[in-house]
Design a protein around this motif. Structure first.
Motif, PDB file in Angstrom:
ATOM      1  N   MET A 207       0.838  -1.194   0.000  1.00  0.00           N
ATOM      2  CA  MET A 207       0.000   0.000   0.000  1.00  0.00           C
ATOM      3  C   MET A 207       0.878   1.251   0.000  1.00  0.00           C
ATOM      4  O   MET A 207       1.755   1.400   0.852  1.00  0.00           O
ATOM      5  N   MET A 208       0.633   2.127  -0.952  1.00  0.00           N
ATOM      6  CA  MET A 208       1.436   3.338  -1.076  1.00  0.00           C
ATOM      7  C   MET A 208       0.603   4.561  -0.710  1.00  0.00           C
ATOM      8  O   MET A 208      -0.608   4.595  -0.928  1.00  0.00           O
ATOM      9  N   ASP A 209       1.253   5.553  -0.149  1.00  0.00           N
ATOM     10  CA  ASP A 209       0.580   6.808   0.167  1.00  0.00           C
ATOM     11  C   ASP A 209       0.458   7.605  -1.132  1.00  0.00           C
ATOM     12  O   ASP A 209       1.456   7.883  -1.784  1.00  0.00           O
ATOM     13  N   ARG A 210      -0.767   7.954  -1.483  1.00  0.00           N
ATOM     14  CA  ARG A 210      -0.976   8.647  -2.757  1.00  0.00           C
ATOM     15  C   ARG A 210      -0.252   9.988  -2.815  1.00  0.00           C
ATOM     16  O   ARG A 210       0.269  10.378  -3.856  1.00  0.00           O
ATOM     17  N   ASP A 211      -0.228  10.706  -1.716  1.00  0.00           N
ATOM     18  CA  ASP A 211       0.353  12.046  -1.725  1.00  0.00           C
ATOM     19  C   ASP A 211       1.875  12.027  -1.774  1.00  0.00           C
ATOM     20  O   ASP A 211       2.484  12.781  -2.527  1.00  0.00           O
ATOM     21  N   THR A 212       2.482  11.177  -0.950  1.00  0.00           N
ATOM     22  CA  THR A 212       3.946  11.202  -0.845  1.00  0.00           C
ATOM     23  C   THR A 212       4.617  10.154  -1.732  1.00  0.00           C
ATOM     24  O   THR A 212       5.819  10.232  -1.975  1.00  0.00           O
ATOM     25  N   GLY A 213       3.841   9.159  -2.191  1.00  0.00           N
ATOM     26  CA  GLY A 213       4.441   8.098  -3.003  1.00  0.00           C
ATOM     27  C   GLY A 213       5.260   7.133  -2.164  1.00  0.00           C
ATOM     28  O   GLY A 213       5.963   6.278  -2.699  1.00  0.00           O
ATOM     29  N   ARG A 214       5.172   7.260  -0.837  1.00  0.00           N
ATOM     30  CA  ARG A 214       5.925   6.367   0.051  1.00  0.00           C
ATOM     31  C   ARG A 214       5.079   5.164   0.435  1.00  0.00           C
ATOM     32  O   ARG A 214       3.857   5.235   0.464  1.00  0.00           O
ATOM     33  N   SER A 215       5.779   4.100   0.775  1.00  0.00           N
ATOM     34  CA  SER A 215       5.087   2.907   1.251  1.00  0.00           C
ATOM     35  C   SER A 215       4.446   3.224   2.593  1.00  0.00           C
ATOM     36  O   SER A 215       4.980   3.992   3.387  1.00  0.00           O
ATOM     37  N   LYS A 216       3.273   2.615   2.854  1.00  0.00           N
ATOM     38  CA  LYS A 216       2.631   2.790   4.156  1.00  0.00           C
ATOM     39  C   LYS A 216       3.127   1.737   5.142  1.00  0.00           C
ATOM     40  O   LYS A 216       2.700   1.696   6.284  1.00  0.00           O
ATOM     41  N   GLY A 217       4.005   0.857   4.677  1.00  0.00           N
ATOM     42  CA  GLY A 217       4.577  -0.142   5.579  1.00  0.00           C
ATOM     43  C   GLY A 217       3.745  -1.401   5.722  1.00  0.00           C
ATOM     44  O   GLY A 217       4.016  -2.231   6.576  1.00  0.00           O
ATOM     45  N   PHE A 218       2.709  -1.544   4.885  1.00  0.00           N
ATOM     46  CA  PHE A 218       1.946  -2.795   4.908  1.00  0.00           C
ATOM     47  C   PHE A 218       1.388  -3.072   3.524  1.00  0.00           C
ATOM     48  O   PHE A 218       1.399  -2.199   2.655  1.00  0.00           O
ATOM     49  N   GLY A 219       0.929  -4.293   3.339  1.00  0.00           N
ATOM     50  CA  GLY A 219       0.383  -4.652   2.040  1.00  0.00           C
ATOM     51  C   GLY A 219      -0.468  -5.890   2.138  1.00  0.00           C
ATOM     52  O   GLY A 219      -0.725  -6.405   3.232  1.00  0.00           O
ATOM     53  N   PHE A 220      -0.906  -6.357   0.991  1.00  0.00           N
ATOM     54  CA  PHE A 220      -1.739  -7.553   0.930  1.00  0.00           C
ATOM     55  C   PHE A 220      -1.187  -8.489  -0.124  1.00  0.00           C
ATOM     56  O   PHE A 220      -0.756  -8.051  -1.186  1.00  0.00           O
ATOM     57  N   VAL A 221      -1.189  -9.768   0.190  1.00  0.00           N
ATOM     58  CA  VAL A 221      -0.757 -10.780  -0.766  1.00  0.00           C
ATOM     59  C   VAL A 221      -1.894 -11.775  -0.897  1.00  0.00           C
ATOM     60  O   VAL A 221      -2.442 -12.239   0.105  1.00  0.00           O
TER      61      VAL A 221
END
Length: 124
Positions: free
Chosen positions: A40-54
């Motif tokens: 999951m990426m932060d739309r504004d900063t383009g940085r990872s939010k530190g979590f995701g889904f597989v």
């Protein structure tokens, strides 16, 4: 089916900010067929939010990924069925609020005690 509550979708938390979709794909690919891997990426900063889904091909693949990665990255990466995590997150929010209240009470008490300690002792 699309409506079944399957456990092949995994929440992956506590990721390093440098981890990208491909890294997740590679890590989970060791345990079975990966259908999708998304950080999951932060739309504004383009940085990872530190979590995701597989999403794994099957519940069995998902389970072996959970077991395998728990052994490898027990202290760092959180891997759990996405359905369970959403429930746990709701519970955690409540727990966190309770902890904050307890801390606040403790802090106030500590201040009161400190103030009392500073009173000059009366000499008899």
């Amino acid at each position: 089916g699309a409506l079944s509550m399957s456990n092949n979708k995994l929440y992956v938390g506590n990721l390093a900010y440098s981890v990208r979709d491909q890294d997740l794909q590679d890590a989970f690919g060791a345990y079975g067929q990966v259908q999708s891997a998304k950080v999951m990426m932060d739309r504004d900063t383009g940085r990872s939010k530190g979590f995701g889904f597989v999403e794994m091909e099957s519940d069995a693949d998902a389970q072996s990924a959970i077991n395998g990665l728990k052994a490898v990255a027990a202290a760092t990466v959180v891997v759990a069925p996405a359905v369970a995590v959403v429930k746990a997150a709701a519970a955690t929010v409540v727990a966190a609020a309770a902890v904050a209240v307890v801390k606040a009470v403790v802090a106030v008490t500590a201040v009161a005690v400190a103030a009392t300690d500073r009173q000059p002792a009366f000499a008899s």
